[in-house]
Motif scaffolding. Structure first.
Motif, mmCIF file in Angstrom:
data_model
loop_
_atom_site.group_PDB
_atom_site.id
_atom_site.type_symbol
_atom_site.label_atom_id
_atom_site.label_comp_id
_atom_site.label_asym_id
_atom_site.label_seq_id
_atom_site.Cartn_x
_atom_site.Cartn_y
_atom_site.Cartn_z
ATOM 1 N N VAL A 259 3.271 58.102 17.011
ATOM 2 C CA VAL A 259 3.589 57.687 18.385
ATOM 3 C C VAL A 259 3.685 56.160 18.454
ATOM 4 O O VAL A 259 2.842 55.458 17.897
ATOM 5 C CB VAL A 259 2.496 58.182 19.372
ATOM 6 N N GLU A 260 4.715 55.681 19.137
ATOM 7 C CA GLU A 260 4.838 54.241 19.384
ATOM 8 C C GLU A 260 5.017 54.013 20.879
ATOM 9 O O GLU A 260 5.750 54.766 21.527
ATOM 10 C CB GLU A 260 6.109 53.681 18.725
ATOM 11 N N ALA A 261 4.366 52.973 21.398
ATOM 12 C CA ALA A 261 4.554 52.640 22.817
ATOM 13 C C ALA A 261 4.560 51.127 22.970
ATOM 14 O O ALA A 261 3.659 50.454 22.458
ATOM 15 C CB ALA A 261 3.437 53.241 23.655
ATOM 16 N N SER A 262 5.590 50.614 23.641
ATOM 17 C CA SER A 262 5.606 49.154 23.869
ATOM 18 C C SER A 262 6.054 48.824 25.286
ATOM 19 O O SER A 262 6.888 49.504 25.874
ATOM 20 C CB SER A 262 6.538 48.442 22.879
ATOM 21 N N TRP A 263 5.471 47.750 25.806
ATOM 22 C CA TRP A 263 5.963 47.133 27.043
ATOM 23 C C TRP A 263 6.838 45.934 26.692
ATOM 24 O O TRP A 263 7.646 45.502 27.499
ATOM 25 C CB TRP A 263 4.784 46.600 27.868
ATOM 26 N N ALA A 264 6.592 45.356 25.506
ATOM 27 C CA ALA A 264 7.333 44.161 25.107
ATOM 28 C C ALA A 264 7.530 44.185 23.599
ATOM 29 O O ALA A 264 6.567 44.377 22.851
ATOM 30 C CB ALA A 264 6.574 42.896 25.512
ATOM 31 N N ALA A 265 8.785 44.003 23.152
ATOM 32 C CA ALA A 265 9.096 43.942 21.721
ATOM 33 C C ALA A 265 10.517 43.420 21.591
ATOM 34 O O ALA A 265 11.354 43.664 22.476
ATOM 35 C CB ALA A 265 8.994 45.327 21.090
ATOM 36 N N HIS A 266 10.803 42.710 20.499
ATOM 37 C CA HIS A 266 12.159 42.192 20.306
ATOM 38 C C HIS A 266 13.039 43.320 19.791
ATOM 39 O O HIS A 266 13.158 43.560 18.596
ATOM 40 C CB HIS A 266 12.134 40.997 19.341
ATOM 41 N N ARG A 267 13.622 44.043 20.735
ATOM 42 C CA ARG A 267 14.477 45.184 20.443
ATOM 43 C C ARG A 267 15.558 45.256 21.506
ATOM 44 O O ARG A 267 15.600 44.414 22.396
ATOM 45 C CB ARG A 267 13.659 46.483 20.405
ATOM 46 N N THR A 268 16.403 46.265 21.417
ATOM 47 C CA THR A 268 17.472 46.407 22.400
ATOM 48 C C THR A 268 16.887 46.460 23.824
ATOM 49 O O THR A 268 15.803 47.009 24.028
ATOM 50 C CB THR A 268 18.297 47.682 22.101
ATOM 51 N N ASP A 269 17.624 45.881 24.767
ATOM 52 C CA ASP A 269 17.076 45.741 26.117
ATOM 53 C C ASP A 269 17.278 47.025 26.922
ATOM 54 O O ASP A 269 17.933 47.036 27.953
ATOM 55 C CB ASP A 269 17.727 44.558 26.829
ATOM 56 N N GLN A 270 16.745 48.111 26.405
ATOM 57 C CA GLN A 270 16.815 49.382 27.123
ATOM 58 C C GLN A 270 15.437 49.993 27.114
ATOM 59 O O GLN A 270 14.708 49.879 26.135
ATOM 60 C CB GLN A 270 17.784 50.344 26.425
ATOM 61 N N ASP A 271 15.111 50.633 28.223
ATOM 62 C CA ASP A 271 13.902 51.441 28.264
ATOM 63 C C ASP A 271 14.282 52.740 27.534
ATOM 64 O O ASP A 271 15.279 53.358 27.864
ATOM 65 C CB ASP A 271 13.580 51.717 29.735
ATOM 66 N N GLU A 272 13.514 53.103 26.513
ATOM 67 C CA GLU A 272 13.907 54.290 25.742
ATOM 68 C C GLU A 272 12.686 55.101 25.357
ATOM 69 O O GLU A 272 11.720 54.564 24.825
ATOM 70 C CB GLU A 272 14.642 53.859 24.468
ATOM 71 N N PHE A 273 12.734 56.407 25.657
ATOM 72 C CA PHE A 273 11.698 57.273 25.102
ATOM 73 C C PHE A 273 12.344 58.489 24.479
ATOM 74 O O PHE A 273 13.533 58.771 24.718
ATOM 75 C CB PHE A 273 10.634 57.651 26.142
#
Ligand SMILES: NC(=O)c1ccc[n+]([C@@H]2O[C@H](COP(=O)([O-])OP(=O)(O)OC[C@H]3O[C@@H](n4cnc5c(N)ncnc54)[C@H](O)[C@@H]3O)[C@@H](O)[C@H]2O)c1
Length: 368
Positions: A259-273
Motif C-alpha cells: 500500500v502507498e499513500a501520499s499527500w505530496a510527492a513529485h509525480r504527475t499532478d493527478q489525484d490517483e487511487f
C-alpha cells in the motif's frame, strides 16, 4: 382517512449530523434524501454554511457545538463528521445518551481510542458504523464481483495506492497536526485503500507489516492543496505528520499486499487511487484519476495461450448515500451484533502497527 403527509409516522428515525465540511455535507444530503428519516439537527462552527444548509435541507434546528446537538429532544442517530480528534469524545457521549453512531473514517486517532469506542457501543447496545464509502464505488463492487466469480482464481498479491502530488488538505489545518489528526495520508486516505483492498481480498488477516514514512515535502511547505479550504488553517503551517507512507503487508495464507499513500510527492499532478491484483487464473487493474465516478477497470487472463484483456464499464456507485442507508437499515433491523465498529478498529490496529514499524524501522507482527 389518509394520514396527514406533514405528520411524521411514529417509526421515523430522527437524525443529527455534526460537521458541515465536505464529509458532513455528504451525510446531510444522504439523510435528507431518505424516506422514513427526519434530519432534525445539524452542528458546525461555521454559522453561514450551517444556516444555509439547514435552510436548503429543511432542518429545524442548527447549533454551533456538538454538545448542544446531542441535547436535541428525541434524537435516534447521529453522524460524526468532524476533525478526527473529536470522534471518540463525541461517540462516547452519544452512546451515553443511547444514540446510534455513524462515524467518519478513520474511526479515531489511535487504536486505543477506537477500542474504547467499540467497547462503549457494545455496552450501550448501540450501532457503531464507520463511513467507508470507497468500497461502495461501482468500480470496486464490479471488481469484487469478478473476484467472487473466480475469474482471477486465487489472488496472491495486490498493490494498492492513493497518491497525490499536492494534496495536503491545507497546510496548518487540523489535518497536518498529529495531535488532532492522529496521522497523515496513511490514516486519512490510506485507510480507504486498506479497507477496499481487504474487502476485495475477502478480509484475510494481516500477520505482519513493514512500513516507511516520509515528511520531507510537507515540512518544507510543499504540497498544500489550495482548493481544500479545511477548517482552522493558520499561517503557522504546522506539519508533524507524514506526507508519504509505503507499507508491505503479509497476509494469512501466504498472500501479500503493498500500500502507498501520499499527500505530496513529485509525480504527475493527478489525484490517483487504484489497485492491481495478481491471481492464479487472472489479474486485474483499477485506476481512478481525479475522483472520476467510474475508473478504468481491466481484467487480464490467458485465453488458450493468448493474452486476453477485458475492459469493464462499471456504473458509478452511490458513495455516502449507500453508507448512510446501510447504517439506517442496520439500526432498524435491531440486529446489532456485528455492528460495533470492530472492523474499523482492526484497521486502526494495522495503521498503528505501520506507524510503529516506520518509527522502529522493523517488521511488526500482528498475529493475534
Ligand atoms: N469518507 C470520506 O471520503 C471523507 C472525506 C473527507 C473527510 N472525511 C473525514 O470526515 C471528517 C471531517 O473531515 P472534513 O474534511 O469534512 O473536515 P472539515 O475541517 O472540512 O470540517 C470539519 C467540520 O467539523 C466542525 N467542527 C469542528 N469542531 C466542532 C465542534 N466542537 N462542534 C461542532 N462542529 C465542529 C467544523 O465546524 C466543520 O464544519 C474527518 O474525520 C475526515 O477524515 C471523510
Amino acid at each position: 382517512m389518509d394520514p396527514d403527509p406533514t405528520t411524521p409516522p411514529d417509526d421515523v428515525l430522527r437524525a443529527g449530523v455534526i460537521g458541515v465540511g465536505w464529509a458532513g455535507r455528504q451525510h446531510i444530503a444522504a439523510y435528507d434524501a431518505m424516506p422514513g428519516v427526519e434530519l432534525a439537527v445539524i452542528a458546525g462552527l461555521e454559522e453561514a454554511e450551517r444556516t444555509e444548509l439547514a435552510a436548503r435541507h429543511g432542518v429545524e434546528r442548527d447549533v454551533a457545538r456538538w454538545e448542544d446537538l446531542l441535547e436535541t429532544e428525541g434524537l435516534d442517530v447521529v453522524s460524526i463528521a468532524v476533525p478526527t480528534f473529536l470522534h471518540a469524545r463525541i461517540a462516547l457521549a452519544a452512546f451515553e445518551r443511547g444514540l446510534h453512531v455513524l462515524c467518519e473514517k478513520p474511526i479515531a486517532r489511535t487504536v486505543e481510542e477506537a477500542t474504547e469506542m467499540v467497547a462503549a457501543a457494545r455496552a450501550a447496545e448501540r450501532v457503531l458504523d464507520v463511513a467507508f464509502n470507497h468500497r461502495r464505488r461501482g468500480d470496486i463492487q464490479a471488481l469484487k464481483a469478478v473476484i467472487d466469480a473466480g475469474r482471477l482464481g486465487d489472488p496472491y498479491y495486490a498493490k494498492a495506492w492513493w497518491l497525490r502530488r499536492s494534496g495536503i488538505p491545507t497546510l496548518g489545518s487540523w489535518f497536518t497536526r498529529a495531535d488532532l489528526a492522529g496521522g497523515g495520508p496513511l490514516l486519512d486516505i490510506g485507510v480507504h485503500v486498506l479497507d477496499y483492498s481487504l474487502f476485495l481480498l475477502g478480509h484475510p488477516a494481516i500477520t505482519a507489516v513493514t512500513a516507511a514514512t516520509y515528511d520531507l515535502l510537507g515540512t518544507s511547505g510543499f504540497g498544500s492543496d489550495p482548493d481544500s479550504g479545511k477548517t482552522g488553517a493558520t499561517d503557522a503551517a504546522t506539519f508533524d505528520v507524514e506526507d508519504l507512507a509505503t507499507v508491505f503487508m503479509r497476509l494469512r495464507g501466504g498472500g501479500t499486499l503493498s500500500v502507498e499513500a501520499s499527500w505530496a510527492a513529485h509525480r504527475t499532478d493527478q489525484d490517483e487511487f487504484g489497485i492491481t491484483l495478481y491471481g492464479t487464473e487472472g489479474g486485474a487493474e483499477l485506476i481512478v484519476r481525479d475522483m472520476e465516478p467510474s475508473g478504468s477497470l481491466r481484467i487480464f487472463t490467458d485465453d488458450a495461450g493468448v493474452p486476453a484483456e477485458t475492459r469493464l464499464t462499471a456504473p458509478p456507485g452511490r458513495g455516502h448515500r449507500a453508507v448512510v442507508e446501510s447504517f439506517v437499515e442496520t439500526v432498524r433491523s435491531g440486529d446489532h451484533d456485528d455492528a460495533d465498529g470492530a472492523g474499523a478498529a482492526e484497521l486502526a490496529r494495522v495503521v498503528d502497527a505501520c506507524y510503529r514499524s516506520a518509527t522502529e524501522q522493523r517488521e511488526i507482527r500482528l498475529d493475534p
